[in-house]
Scaffold this motif. Structure first.
Motif, mmCIF file in Angstrom:
data_model
loop_
_atom_site.group_PDB
_atom_site.id
_atom_site.type_symbol
_atom_site.label_atom_id
_atom_site.label_comp_id
_atom_site.label_asym_id
_atom_site.label_seq_id
_atom_site.Cartn_x
_atom_site.Cartn_y
_atom_site.Cartn_z
ATOM 1 N N SER A 1 0.832 -1.197 0.000
ATOM 2 C CA SER A 1 0.000 0.000 0.000
ATOM 3 C C SER A 1 0.872 1.255 0.000
ATOM 4 O O SER A 1 1.907 1.338 0.663
ATOM 5 C CB SER A 1 -0.909 0.005 1.237
ATOM 6 N N ARG B 1 -17.426 0.788 7.842
ATOM 7 C CA ARG B 1 -16.629 0.482 6.656
ATOM 8 C C ARG B 1 -17.491 0.079 5.475
ATOM 9 O O ARG B 1 -17.287 0.559 4.356
ATOM 10 C CB ARG B 1 -15.634 -0.637 6.995
ATOM 11 N N GLN C 1 -17.710 2.020 1.958
ATOM 12 C CA GLN C 1 -17.251 1.306 0.762
ATOM 13 C C GLN C 1 -18.342 1.243 -0.296
ATOM 14 O O GLN C 1 -18.059 1.328 -1.495
ATOM 15 C CB GLN C 1 -16.815 -0.102 1.157
ATOM 16 N N ASP D 1 -6.852 -1.009 4.711
ATOM 17 C CA ASP D 1 -7.434 -1.659 3.526
ATOM 18 C C ASP D 1 -8.426 -0.727 2.835
ATOM 19 O O ASP D 1 -8.423 -0.603 1.597
ATOM 20 C CB ASP D 1 -8.127 -2.958 3.925
ATOM 21 N N LEU D 2 -9.289 -0.086 3.640
ATOM 22 C CA LEU D 2 -10.291 0.802 3.051
ATOM 23 C C LEU D 2 -9.638 2.042 2.453
ATOM 24 O O LEU D 2 -10.041 2.508 1.376
ATOM 25 C CB LEU D 2 -11.321 1.197 4.115
ATOM 26 N N THR E 1 -6.708 2.227 1.147
ATOM 27 C CA THR E 1 -6.099 1.803 -0.122
ATOM 28 C C THR E 1 -7.149 1.716 -1.219
ATOM 29 O O THR E 1 -6.907 2.130 -2.366
ATOM 30 C CB THR E 1 -5.409 0.436 0.065
ATOM 31 N N THR E 2 -8.332 1.192 -0.878
ATOM 32 C CA THR E 2 -9.428 1.123 -1.851
ATOM 33 C C THR E 2 -9.844 2.519 -2.312
ATOM 34 O O THR E 2 -10.036 2.769 -3.509
ATOM 35 C CB THR E 2 -10.633 0.391 -1.240
ATOM 36 N N LEU E 3 -9.981 3.419 -1.348
ATOM 37 C CA LEU E 3 -10.405 4.788 -1.681
ATOM 38 C C LEU E 3 -9.340 5.512 -2.506
ATOM 39 O O LEU E 3 -9.673 6.283 -3.422
ATOM 40 C CB LEU E 3 -10.714 5.565 -0.404
ATOM 41 N N GLY F 1 -7.460 4.129 -4.625
ATOM 42 C CA GLY F 1 -7.632 3.607 -5.979
ATOM 43 C C GLY F 1 -8.804 4.229 -6.708
ATOM 44 O O GLY F 1 -8.877 4.190 -7.933
ATOM 45 N N LEU F 2 -9.731 4.823 -5.967
ATOM 46 C CA LEU F 2 -10.891 5.492 -6.569
ATOM 47 C C LEU F 2 -10.629 6.965 -6.834
ATOM 48 O O LEU F 2 -11.527 7.682 -7.294
ATOM 49 C CB LEU F 2 -12.104 5.340 -5.647
#
Length: 379
Positions: free
Chosen positions: A2, A44, A48, A74-75, A77-79, A81-82
């Protein structure tokens, strides 16, 4: 790896004072134990599912925090990516925030919500239970037949687990000889009805339950009313006539029966569910088509029992009840679990349904209740 920065709780607090948005991404029941001062609670899953709803500005400085830092990273990292460009995660989460002595606040919640979140906090963390499963337990109804060696520990743990409606049936009174194994009762309870002693102790443990204390002798005339509205029956009886009666009634009404028995240093547990699974699951009569000859299987008053043994078997029964109510795991349907305390050894025996069982064979009509005392003394 990350690329989202992980920052300390002190750094997160500093950023908060300069306009950053601190979001606690734990579920509501986790936040009930305390959350970082100044944090906004958004679970979360909610964040998400609809990030733009909660975070409409991609370059807003946002810091995420959870319990240990893993979920928030983790969240984050997802955000990232958005397209969120100024996002970070608190290393060590709320646990580190607390350890560093930084201020925590309690979210606003009713007394009932607070009790629910605190009392069942360890259940709520389990994905197999969670909030929905715990509410299912609170809405469930269990009949515990017998407030003695098996019923006492089993009902104690069912009450602690939050089974909302417990019906306990027993016509006996507490004797001093009961106390080495029947942990619901105390020396002060000697001489009082077991069901009343049990009700007092269970409500002292969990005052939000409905405990129906039924002081009566279970017979063919009373068993149907006892089973009315019940989801699962836990058999804590200590005699064969009652076991056969309870089995027959459970098959008739399509209610799973969690069976247990103890003698001296051995015990056994199974689940009989032939009423709902004809031809697939066995009933008690498939295991014991006929009772043993009188005197060949003495009860605890005659043969004795190691005090902890009913506790072990009762807890196994309570475990099976909870699994049935939650619809999780593999139940002991079709399996007999035997335990030898002296050897500290478990053994499992497969129990197929008897295709010629006089009670539960497919297509066989319920034959009616019989004189169980005569049946068990005629062998």
């Amino acid at each position: 790896m990350s690329t989202v920065p992980e920052i300390t709780p002190a750094q997160a607090r500093e950023r908060l004072t300069h306009g950053a948005l601190l979001i606690d991404v734990r579920d509501a029941h986790e936040r009930a134990t305390g959350m970082a001062e100044g944090a906004l609670g958004i679970a979360r899953g909610d964040l998400q599912r609809a990030p733009a709803t909660h975070l409409p500005v991609l370059d807003r400085e946002v810091v995420l925090i959870c319990q240990s830092g893993r979920r928030s990273l983790d969240l984050a990292t997802t955000l990232a990516g958005l397209g969120y460009t100024r996002i970070a995660s608190v290393h060590g989460g709320t646990a580190a925030w607390r350890a560093d002595g930084l201020p925590l606040v309690q979210p606003l919640q009713s007394d009932a919500e607070r009790d629910f979140n605190e009392r069942y906090s360890r259940h709520l963390l389990l994905p197999q239970v969670g909030v929905d499963g715990q509410r299912r337990l609170l809405a469930s109804r269990v009949l515990v037949l017998g407030a003695g060696g098996l019923g006492a520990p089993a009902s104690f743990y069912l009450a602690a687990a939050g089974v909302g409606h417990l019906r306990i049936a027993d016509d006996d009174v507490v004797e001093r000889s009961n106390l080495h194994r029947q942990i619901l009762h105390t020396d002060a309870s000697v001489g009082t009805p077991k069901v009343l002693s049990a009700r007092e102790r269970l409500l002292a443990l969990n005052p939000h339950l409905d405990v129906d204390a039924v002081q009566l002798r279970v017979t063919s005339a009373t068993v149907d009313a006892l089973l009315d509205g019940v989801d699962v029956v836990l058999d804590g009886s200590d005699n064969f006539p009652l076991r056969y009666l309870l089995n027959d009634a459970c098959v008739r009404h399509g209610i799973p029966l969690v069976y247990g028995a103890v003698e001296r240093f051995t015990g056994q547990v199974s689940v009989f569910d032939a009423g709902r699974q004809r031809g697939v699951a066995p009933c008690y009569r498939c295991l014991f088509p006929e009772p043993p000859p009188p005197g060949s299987a003495p009860n605890c008053a005659e043969a004795g029992v190691l005090g902890v043994l009913p506790g072990m078997v009762g807890l196994l029964q309570a475990t099976e009840v909870l699994k049935l109510l939650l619809g999780i795991g593999d139940s002991l349907v079709g399996r007999l679990l035997s335990f030898d305390a002296l050897a500290m050894r478990f053994r499992e025996t497969r129990l197929p349904p008897d295709p010629d069982c006089p009670l539960c064979a497919p297509g066989r009509a319920f034959p009616g209740y019989i004189d169980y005392a005569a049946f068990c003394s005629s062998v």
